[in-house]
Design an enzyme around this catalytic site. Structure first.
Site, short mmCIF file in Angstrom:
data_model
loop_
_atom_site.label_atom_id
_atom_site.label_comp_id
_atom_site.label_asym_id
_atom_site.label_seq_id
_atom_site.Cartn_x
_atom_site.Cartn_y
_atom_site.Cartn_z
N ASP A 210 0.85 -1.19 0.00
CA ASP A 210 0.00 0.00 0.00
C ASP A 210 0.88 1.24 0.00
OD1 ASP A 210 0.25 1.10 3.00
OD2 ASP A 210 0.22 -1.09 3.04
N ASP A 212 0.66 3.60 2.42
CA ASP A 212 0.47 4.18 3.73
C ASP A 212 -0.69 5.18 3.64
OD1 ASP A 212 1.50 3.93 6.45
OD2 ASP A 212 2.07 6.03 6.28
#
Length: 291
Positions: A210, A212
Site C-alpha cells: 500500500d 500508507d
C-alpha cells in the site's frame, strides 16, 4: 569454507517455503523463551534451509509481541548462516507500487516496547549497525527477485514503527518528506539489530502492499486491500526464496563485509566480571567470542 544454511523469516502472508525436501517442523528451545512457531527445516537444491513464520502460523503474534530474540537465537542454534527477512510494508514513494519489492539497506527505529539486545547487565556489548544489512546477501535477493520476474528496487530506508495501528497522516508525511524514508513496517526492528549481534548475515526484502496514508489518490490504509495484495506478494516471495539456494550455493566463505565477525571488538565487560548466568544464555549467539 563453511556450509551454507539459509534462514527465511516470513512476514504477513508468507507462511511456508514450497519444495523443501525432507521437510519437518522443529521446535527449538531457547534461553529467551519460545520462538514465534516451530521452524520448518529441509533442503532445497542441496542447501539446508529453515523457515520461521514471524507472526506464527495463523498470525497469532502482533508486531510488538513477536519474540524477536528467541527467533534469532533459534535460527542461530539450528546452524543458520544467512537470514532473509521478508515483510509486508507500506510505500512512501510513487514509484514503489503495491506488488513491487524493495531490498532494504537502512532503518530508522521508532519502536519502543521491545527487547532490542541479547546483551545487558552482566555482559555488555556494543555492535555497529551503521550498515545493518549484508550487501552480498542483498545481491542474491535482488537477483532472485529479478529472475522471478518481480519488479524489484535496490536500496531504501525502512521506518520501523511500533504499531499495531497504521500511521496518522501527519506521521506519514513526516517520515516521507522530512526524514526521507522509503517504506514503513512494524517488524524490521529489532530483528536486524539482533541478527547483527548474533553474527548472522541479514538481508531484508519489503513486499509493498500500500501507499500508507500520504497518497492523495489512495486514502487511508485499507486492511482489505492490503490482504488482497498480500496474497499476490506471497506467491512472488516464495518464487524469490526458491531461487536463493542456487545463487548462494552449499559452501560459504567468510562474509566479505564482516557480518559473521560483528562481535570481534564488541564485548565491553571484563572477562572476570561477566555473569555466568548471562553467558549461558549467550551460548548460541555469542559462543564464537565467548569461548
Amino acid at each position: 569454507m563453511t556450509k551454507t544454511m539459509i534462514g527465511v523469516i516470513g512476514g504477513s502472508g508468507l507462511y511456508e517455503i514450497d519444495g523443501l525436501q525432507g521437510a519437518e517442523w522443529r521446535a527449538v528451545e531457547t534461553p529467551w523463551g519460545a520462538a514465534s512457531d516451530a521452524i520448518l527445516t529441509g533442503t532445497l537444491d542441496g542447501v539446508p534451509m529453515a523457515f520461521l513464520p514471524r507472526h506464527g502460523r495463523g498470525h497469532v503474534h502482533s508486531p510488538s509481541s513477536v519474540p524477536y530474540r528467541a527467533n534469532i537465537d533459534a535460527l542461530k542454534r539450528l546452524g543458520v548462516t544467512d537470514v532473509i527477512s521478508v515483510s509486508a510494508c507500506g510505500s512512501f514513494r510513487e514509484d514503489l507500487a503495491p506488488g513491487d519489492f524493495l531490498v532494504i539497506d537502512q532503518y530508522i527505529d521508532r519502536t519502543f516496547a521491545r527487547e532490542k539486545s541479547f546483551f545487558g547487565p552482566g555482559c555488555v556489548a556494543h555492535v555497529s549497525v551503521a550498515h545493518p544489512t549484508c550487501p552480498r546477501l542483498s545481491d542474491a535477493c535482488e537477483t532472485a527477485a529479478q529472475d522471478a520476474g518481480i519488479t524489484v528496487h535496490r536500496g531504501g530506508t525502512y521506518l520501523a514503527m511500533e504499531g499495531p495501528q497504521f500511521s496518522t497522516l501527519a506521521e506519514s508525511n513526516l517520515y516521507r518528506t522530512v526524514w526521507g524514508c522509503d517504506v514503513i513496517g512494524m517488524t524490521g526492528m529489532p530483528e536486524a539489530k539482533l541478527a547483527r549481534e548474533a553474527e548472522l548475515c541479514y538481508a531484508s526484502v519489503a513486499m509493498i502492499t500500500d501507499y500508507d496514508s500520504w497518497h492523495p489518490d489512495h486514502g487511508a490504509v485499507d486492511i482489505t486491500a492490503i490482504i488482497a495484495t498480500l496474497t499476490g506478494n506471497a506467491d512472488k516471495g516464495r518464487d524469490m526464496v526458491r531461487r536463493l539456494p542456487a545463487l548462494l550455493g552449499p559452501d560459504r566463505a567468510p562474509c566479505p563485509h564482516g557480518c559473521d565477525r560483528a562481535l570481534d571488538f564488541a564485548l565491553i565487560t571484563a572477562p572476570e566480571k561477566r555473569d555466568p548466568a548471562v553467558l549461558a544464555r549467550l551460548d548460541a549467539v555469542a559462543g564464537r567470542v565467548l569461548g
